[in-house]
Design a protein around this motif. Structure first.
Motif, PDB file in Angstrom:
ATOM      1  N   VAL A 192       0.837  -1.204   0.000  1.00  0.00           N
ATOM      2  CA  VAL A 192       0.000   0.000   0.000  1.00  0.00           C
ATOM      3  C   VAL A 192       0.872   1.255   0.000  1.00  0.00           C
ATOM      4  O   VAL A 192       0.594   2.227  -0.715  1.00  0.00           O
ATOM      5  N   ARG A 193       1.937   1.229   0.788  1.00  0.00           N
ATOM      6  CA  ARG A 193       2.860   2.381   0.789  1.00  0.00           C
ATOM      7  C   ARG A 193       3.475   2.575  -0.592  1.00  0.00           C
ATOM      8  O   ARG A 193       3.615   3.707  -1.072  1.00  0.00           O
ATOM      9  N   ASP A 194       3.840   1.476  -1.239  1.00  0.00           N
ATOM     10  CA  ASP A 194       4.402   1.571  -2.589  1.00  0.00           C
ATOM     11  C   ASP A 194       3.378   2.149  -3.562  1.00  0.00           C
ATOM     12  O   ASP A 194       3.715   2.983  -4.411  1.00  0.00           O
ATOM     13  N   ALA A 195       2.125   1.711  -3.431  1.00  0.00           N
ATOM     14  CA  ALA A 195       1.072   2.225  -4.310  1.00  0.00           C
ATOM     15  C   ALA A 195       0.888   3.726  -4.118  1.00  0.00           C
ATOM     16  O   ALA A 195       0.713   4.479  -5.084  1.00  0.00           O
ATOM     17  N   GLY A 196       0.938   4.188  -2.872  1.00  0.00           N
ATOM     18  CA  GLY A 196       0.798   5.608  -2.596  1.00  0.00           C
ATOM     19  C   GLY A 196       1.961   6.417  -3.133  1.00  0.00           C
ATOM     20  O   GLY A 196       1.790   7.547  -3.603  1.00  0.00           O
ATOM     21  N   ARG A 197       3.150   5.831  -3.076  1.00  0.00           N
ATOM     22  CA  ARG A 197       4.348   6.538  -3.540  1.00  0.00           C
ATOM     23  C   ARG A 197       4.450   6.539  -5.059  1.00  0.00           C
ATOM     24  O   ARG A 197       4.799   7.552  -5.672  1.00  0.00           O
ATOM     25  N   LEU A 198       4.120   5.409  -5.686  1.00  0.00           N
ATOM     26  CA  LEU A 198       4.292   5.264  -7.126  1.00  0.00           C
ATOM     27  C   LEU A 198       3.078   5.717  -7.926  1.00  0.00           C
ATOM     28  O   LEU A 198       3.196   6.104  -9.088  1.00  0.00           O
ATOM     29  N   GLY A 199       1.891   5.633  -7.310  1.00  0.00           N
ATOM     30  CA  GLY A 199       0.679   6.005  -8.023  1.00  0.00           C
ATOM     31  C   GLY A 199       0.059   4.855  -8.801  1.00  0.00           C
ATOM     32  O   GLY A 199      -0.800   5.082  -9.666  1.00  0.00           O
ATOM     33  N   TYR A 200       0.441   3.624  -8.480  1.00  0.00           N
ATOM     34  CA  TYR A 200      -0.153   2.451  -9.116  1.00  0.00           C
ATOM     35  C   TYR A 200       0.182   1.217  -8.284  1.00  0.00           C
ATOM     36  O   TYR A 200       1.014   1.273  -7.376  1.00  0.00           O
ATOM     37  N   SER A 201      -0.482   0.102  -8.605  1.00  0.00           N
ATOM     38  CA  SER A 201      -0.177  -1.167  -7.939  1.00  0.00           C
ATOM     39  C   SER A 201      -0.226  -2.286  -8.961  1.00  0.00           C
ATOM     40  O   SER A 201      -1.029  -2.250  -9.898  1.00  0.00           O
ATOM     41  N   ILE A 202       0.640  -3.274  -8.783  1.00  0.00           N
ATOM     42  CA  ILE A 202       0.730  -4.419  -9.694  1.00  0.00           C
ATOM     43  C   ILE A 202       0.585  -5.702  -8.883  1.00  0.00           C
ATOM     44  O   ILE A 202       1.203  -5.848  -7.829  1.00  0.00           O
ATOM     45  N   THR A 203      -0.254  -6.623  -9.370  1.00  0.00           N
ATOM     46  CA  THR A 203      -0.329  -7.956  -8.770  1.00  0.00           C
ATOM     47  C   THR A 203      -0.082  -8.996  -9.853  1.00  0.00           C
ATOM     48  O   THR A 203      -0.590  -8.878 -10.964  1.00  0.00           O
ATOM     49  N   ARG A 204       0.703 -10.003  -9.497  1.00  0.00           N
ATOM     50  CA  ARG A 204       1.033 -11.090 -10.425  1.00  0.00           C
ATOM     51  C   ARG A 204       0.434 -12.397  -9.909  1.00  0.00           C
ATOM     52  O   ARG A 204       0.672 -12.789  -8.761  1.00  0.00           O
ATOM     53  N   ASP A 205      -0.377 -13.031 -10.738  1.00  0.00           N
ATOM     54  CA  ASP A 205      -0.980 -14.330 -10.387  1.00  0.00           C
ATOM     55  C   ASP A 205      -1.779 -14.264  -9.085  1.00  0.00           C
ATOM     56  O   ASP A 205      -1.832 -15.246  -8.335  1.00  0.00           O
ATOM     57  N   ALA A 206      -2.386 -13.130  -8.818  1.00  0.00           N
ATOM     58  CA  ALA A 206      -3.145 -13.008  -7.571  1.00  0.00           C
ATOM     59  C   ALA A 206      -4.331 -12.071  -7.790  1.00  0.00           C
ATOM     60  O   ALA A 206      -4.196 -11.046  -8.466  1.00  0.00           O
ATOM     61  N   PRO A 207      -5.473 -12.425  -7.199  1.00  0.00           N
ATOM     62  CA  PRO A 207      -5.728 -13.639  -6.416  1.00  0.00           C
ATOM     63  C   PRO A 207      -6.008 -14.872  -7.258  1.00  0.00           C
ATOM     64  O   PRO A 207      -6.177 -15.956  -6.715  1.00  0.00           O
ATOM     65  N   ILE A 208      -6.057 -14.714  -8.601  1.00  0.00           N
ATOM     66  CA  ILE A 208      -6.319 -15.854  -9.478  1.00  0.00           C
ATOM     67  C   ILE A 208      -5.018 -16.271 -10.150  1.00  0.00           C
ATOM     68  O   ILE A 208      -4.410 -15.460 -10.857  1.00  0.00           O
ATOM     69  N   PRO A 209      -4.551 -17.508  -9.967  1.00  0.00           N
ATOM     70  CA  PRO A 209      -3.337 -17.959 -10.660  1.00  0.00           C
ATOM     71  C   PRO A 209      -3.492 -17.817 -12.171  1.00  0.00           C
ATOM     72  O   PRO A 209      -4.537 -18.132 -12.741  1.00  0.00           O
ATOM     73  N   GLY A 210      -2.448 -17.271 -12.791  1.00  0.00           N
ATOM     74  CA  GLY A 210      -2.466 -17.108 -14.240  1.00  0.00           C
ATOM     75  C   GLY A 210      -3.046 -15.797 -14.716  1.00  0.00           C
ATOM     76  O   GLY A 210      -3.026 -15.504 -15.910  1.00  0.00           O
ATOM     77  N   VAL A 211      -3.568 -14.986 -13.775  1.00  0.00           N
ATOM     78  CA  VAL A 211      -4.151 -13.692 -14.134  1.00  0.00           C
ATOM     79  C   VAL A 211      -3.463 -12.600 -13.324  1.00  0.00           C
ATOM     80  O   VAL A 211      -3.315 -12.729 -12.107  1.00  0.00           O
ATOM     81  N   SER A 212      -3.052 -11.548 -13.989  1.00  0.00           N
ATOM     82  CA  SER A 212      -2.350 -10.449 -13.316  1.00  0.00           C
ATOM     83  C   SER A 212      -3.015  -9.119 -13.668  1.00  0.00           C
ATOM     84  O   SER A 212      -3.822  -9.034 -14.597  1.00  0.00           O
ATOM     85  N   ALA A 213      -2.648  -8.080 -12.910  1.00  0.00           N
ATOM     86  CA  ALA A 213      -3.341  -6.795 -13.087  1.00  0.00           C
ATOM     87  C   ALA A 213      -2.456  -5.621 -12.706  1.00  0.00           C
ATOM     88  O   ALA A 213      -1.525  -5.755 -11.898  1.00  0.00           O
ATOM     89  N   ILE A 214      -2.774  -4.479 -13.293  1.00  0.00           N
ATOM     90  CA  ILE A 214      -2.169  -3.200 -12.930  1.00  0.00           C
ATOM     91  C   ILE A 214      -3.311  -2.211 -12.722  1.00  0.00           C
ATOM     92  O   ILE A 214      -4.184  -2.082 -13.571  1.00  0.00           O
ATOM     93  N   ALA A 215      -3.303  -1.506 -11.588  1.00  0.00           N
ATOM     94  CA  ALA A 215      -4.366  -0.543 -11.280  1.00  0.00           C
ATOM     95  C   ALA A 215      -3.773   0.818 -10.972  1.00  0.00           C
ATOM     96  O   ALA A 215      -2.683   0.920 -10.390  1.00  0.00           O
ATOM     97  N   ALA A 216      -4.508   1.866 -11.341  1.00  0.00           N
ATOM     98  CA  ALA A 216      -4.080   3.239 -11.056  1.00  0.00           C
ATOM     99  C   ALA A 216      -5.311   4.082 -10.735  1.00  0.00           C
ATOM    100  O   ALA A 216      -6.403   3.810 -11.232  1.00  0.00           O
ATOM    101  N   PRO A 217      -5.140   5.115  -9.898  1.00  0.00           N
ATOM    102  CA  PRO A 217      -6.272   5.940  -9.479  1.00  0.00           C
ATOM    103  C   PRO A 217      -6.556   7.090 -10.435  1.00  0.00           C
ATOM    104  O   PRO A 217      -5.693   7.540 -11.179  1.00  0.00           O
ATOM    105  N   VAL A 218      -7.811   7.577 -10.357  1.00  0.00           N
ATOM    106  CA  VAL A 218      -8.213   8.818 -11.023  1.00  0.00           C
ATOM    107  C   VAL A 218      -8.711   9.764  -9.939  1.00  0.00           C
ATOM    108  O   VAL A 218      -9.565   9.389  -9.127  1.00  0.00           O
ATOM    109  N   PHE A 219      -8.163  10.983  -9.915  1.00  0.00           N
ATOM    110  CA  PHE A 219      -8.483  11.957  -8.876  1.00  0.00           C
ATOM    111  C   PHE A 219      -9.330  13.096  -9.440  1.00  0.00           C
ATOM    112  O   PHE A 219      -9.269  13.394 -10.639  1.00  0.00           O
ATOM    113  N   ASP A 220     -10.067  13.770  -8.547  1.00  0.00           N
ATOM    114  CA  ASP A 220     -10.799  14.964  -8.955  1.00  0.00           C
ATOM    115  C   ASP A 220     -10.032  16.213  -8.538  1.00  0.00           C
ATOM    116  O   ASP A 220      -8.881  16.132  -8.090  1.00  0.00           O
TER     117      ASP A 220
END
Length: 267
Positions: A192-220
């Motif tokens: 979470v600290r890394d996500a706050g510092r970098l502005g995004y988060s990456i998960t590999r094979d989690a929570p579903i094995p074989g599926v990965s994701a990258i998420a980023a926020p949109v602010f007002d």
């Protein structure tokens, strides 16, 4: 016969003085506070004598005002224009209008999530040509502790908002949808600290094995997270590298959205 020469269409001709005026207003907006004439001129690469008539005209229409010390800042009319723009902007509407191009360009699923009663709630999905087998569906929720989307919301929402759900997941009171290994709170907080510092988060094979994701926020315009945009794909297909095209394209997308919603980065 000679070859036919195809001329390129000419770009529409603008008004140079208006474009110069726009650059002046942009410099004042980015300054974050009043500027002296010489400092504004230096920032724009203009002579003060050339700049001053623009400022006089802008003062006449209340686009720019002078402080008691003679410095320049945006005026009441600029505020009215900004508020009108903000009233006409809607984060969700703007995002779903743009997401299809992002999904097509990357060839990956794109999910839009907002904060709901049960955590990050999926409100829109743009499927890619290569569909993935997962339980990602409109109306579903993302776990806070095990997904990139959840970590982004945890990073940018008040802890008092997210902690009840975080503790429920960590303690097992909120059973996960998938059979996932126990999650360390220390590791989660570090992510979470890394996500706050970098502005995004990456998960590999989690929570579903074989599926990965990258998420980023949109602010007002207040700096509040309005939604998260998540790129989802098969691990062997999605580029998860920090200097890769997927992350770079996502951040360009979310930062442009945030900017259009009035967010000033690092303000």
């Amino acid at each position: 016969m000679g070859e036919e020469v195809t001329s390129k269409p000419r770009a529409p001709r603008g008004v140079q003085s208006i474009e110069t005026g726009g650059a002046i207003l942009m410099a004042l907006a980015q300054a974050g506070g009043p500027l002296k004439l010489r400092d504004l001129a230096e920032a724009l690469g203009m002579a003060a004598a050339q700049l001053h008539p623009y400022l006089v005209s802008f003062r006449n229409i209340n686009m720019v005002e002078q402080t008691e010390t003679g410095q320049y800042q945006l005026g009441p009319f600029a505020l009215r224009l900004g508020l009108t723009r903000l009233r006409n902007q809607n984060a969700y509407r703007e995002t779903i209008r743009r997401v299809p191009d992002l999904a097509e360009e990357l060839g990956l699923m794109v999910a839009i999530s907002v904060w709901g009663l049960h955590g990050p709630t999926i409100v829109y999905i743009e499927e890619a040509a290569a569909r993935i087998h997962s339980n990602v569906a409109v109306g579903g929720t993302f776990m806070l502790t095990a997904t990139a989307t959840g970590k982004v919301f945890t990073a940018f929402l008040p802890r008092s908002t997210t902690d009840p759900l975080v503790q429920a997941e960590l303690s097992g009171a909120q059973p996960p949808l998938y059979a996932i290994p126990a999650i360390s709170e220390a590791a989660f907080r570090a992510d979470v600290r890394d996500a706050g510092r970098l502005g995004y988060s990456i998960t590999r094979d989690a929570p579903i094995p074989g599926v990965s994701a990258i998420a980023a926020p949109v602010f007002d315009h207040t700096g509040t997270i309005q939604l998260a945009v998540t790129i989802i794909g098969p691990t062997n297909y999605i580029d998860l590298s920090k200097d890769g095209a997927t992350l770079s394209r996502l951040l360009v997308f979310t930062k442009a959205l945030s900017s259009d919603l009035g967010h000033i980065e690092d303000a």
